[in-house]
Design an enzyme around this catalytic site. Structure first.
Site, mmCIF file in Angstrom:
data_model
loop_
_atom_site.group_PDB
_atom_site.id
_atom_site.type_symbol
_atom_site.label_atom_id
_atom_site.label_comp_id
_atom_site.label_asym_id
_atom_site.label_seq_id
_atom_site.Cartn_x
_atom_site.Cartn_y
_atom_site.Cartn_z
ATOM 1 N N VAL A 2 47.880 -0.906 -30.492
ATOM 2 C CA VAL A 2 48.019 -2.041 -31.495
ATOM 3 C C VAL A 2 48.520 -1.726 -32.616
ATOM 4 C CG1 VAL A 2 46.113 -3.523 -30.362
ATOM 5 C CG2 VAL A 2 45.789 -1.987 -32.208
ATOM 6 N N SER A 3 49.247 -2.862 -33.193
ATOM 7 C CA SER A 3 49.973 -2.466 -34.587
ATOM 8 C C SER A 3 49.473 -2.373 -35.729
ATOM 9 C CB SER A 3 51.173 -3.564 -34.432
ATOM 10 O OG SER A 3 52.235 -3.608 -33.424
ATOM 11 N N SER A 4 48.394 -2.933 -35.739
ATOM 12 C CA SER A 4 47.289 -2.823 -37.243
ATOM 13 C C SER A 4 45.846 -2.771 -36.941
ATOM 14 C CB SER A 4 47.690 -4.385 -37.746
ATOM 15 O OG SER A 4 47.109 -5.455 -37.090
#
Length: 197
Positions: free
Chosen positions: A67-69
């Site tokens: 996931v990016s964050s």
């Protein structure tokens, strides 16, 4: 899968060496119904790029989730991704995961996955979408995995996009990544100013 003679030629050794390694457990061989040895490509790659002096470690499927964050991780997106991937694996997989931008190639989980692929301890890797491995250079990452004998399984194929749509999507990913970096730097600067006051 390669015969003993082809594997020996690729590795630059004689066929007796391949048979000896098999008896010593230094190379993973499969047997055909006719009892002939077959050596997987990942074993040849492992020996070419690694060492033959270690016992062969058992190979397992793997899942890679990203996931990016941290906000997405806190919302449970990473855990859901891992759960979905594990559900599609035929056996209990090794799990590799990251929280970070797909543009950042310095991700621990990705590097651990590639290292294990090089060792030959992974047979296949399951991902939800192609961009989980990387935003750019996905073909290169998949090619490296293939060289090590790892099959990449994507649960969802990317929808067909026109070249213009792909360019727009790529530009949006770049802008989002750099915006995140700018905001991160700005936040770090503000925190350092507060501590100095």
């Amino acid at each position: 899968m390669f015969s003993v003679s082809i594997a020996a030629a690729r590795l630059g050794v004689c066929t007796k060496t391949i048979r000896r390694w098999d008896k010593q457990g230094l190379i993973e061989c499969y047997r055909t119904p006719g009892n002939h040895r077959r050596i997987p490509l990942r074993e040849i790659a492992r020996i070419k790029h690694g060492t033959t002096h270690e016992k062969v470690l058992p190979a397992h499927p793997a899942v890679y989730a990203r996931v990016s964050s941290h906000r997405q991780k806190a919302a449970g997106d990473l855990a859901r991704q891992v759960e979905e991937l594990c559900h599609h694996c035929p056996t209990s997989p090794r799990v590799f995961k990251d929280v970070g931008s797909g543009l950042n190639m310095q991700r621990r989980g990705l590097w651990r996955l590639l290292t294990e692929a090089k060792k030959g301890t992974i047979t296949s890797v399951y991902i939800t979408h192609r961009d989980r491995l990387a935003r750019f250079g996905t073909e290169l990452v998949e090619y490296i995995l293939t060289i090590f004998g790892v099959t990449v399984h994507r649960l969802y194929e990317t929808e067909d996009k026109t070249p213009q749509e792909e360019i727009v999507s790529d530009l949006m990913a770049i802008i989002a990544s750099f915006s995140g970096r700018v905001y991160g730097l700005r936040g770090a600067l503000l925190r350092s100013r507060r501590t100095n006051q």
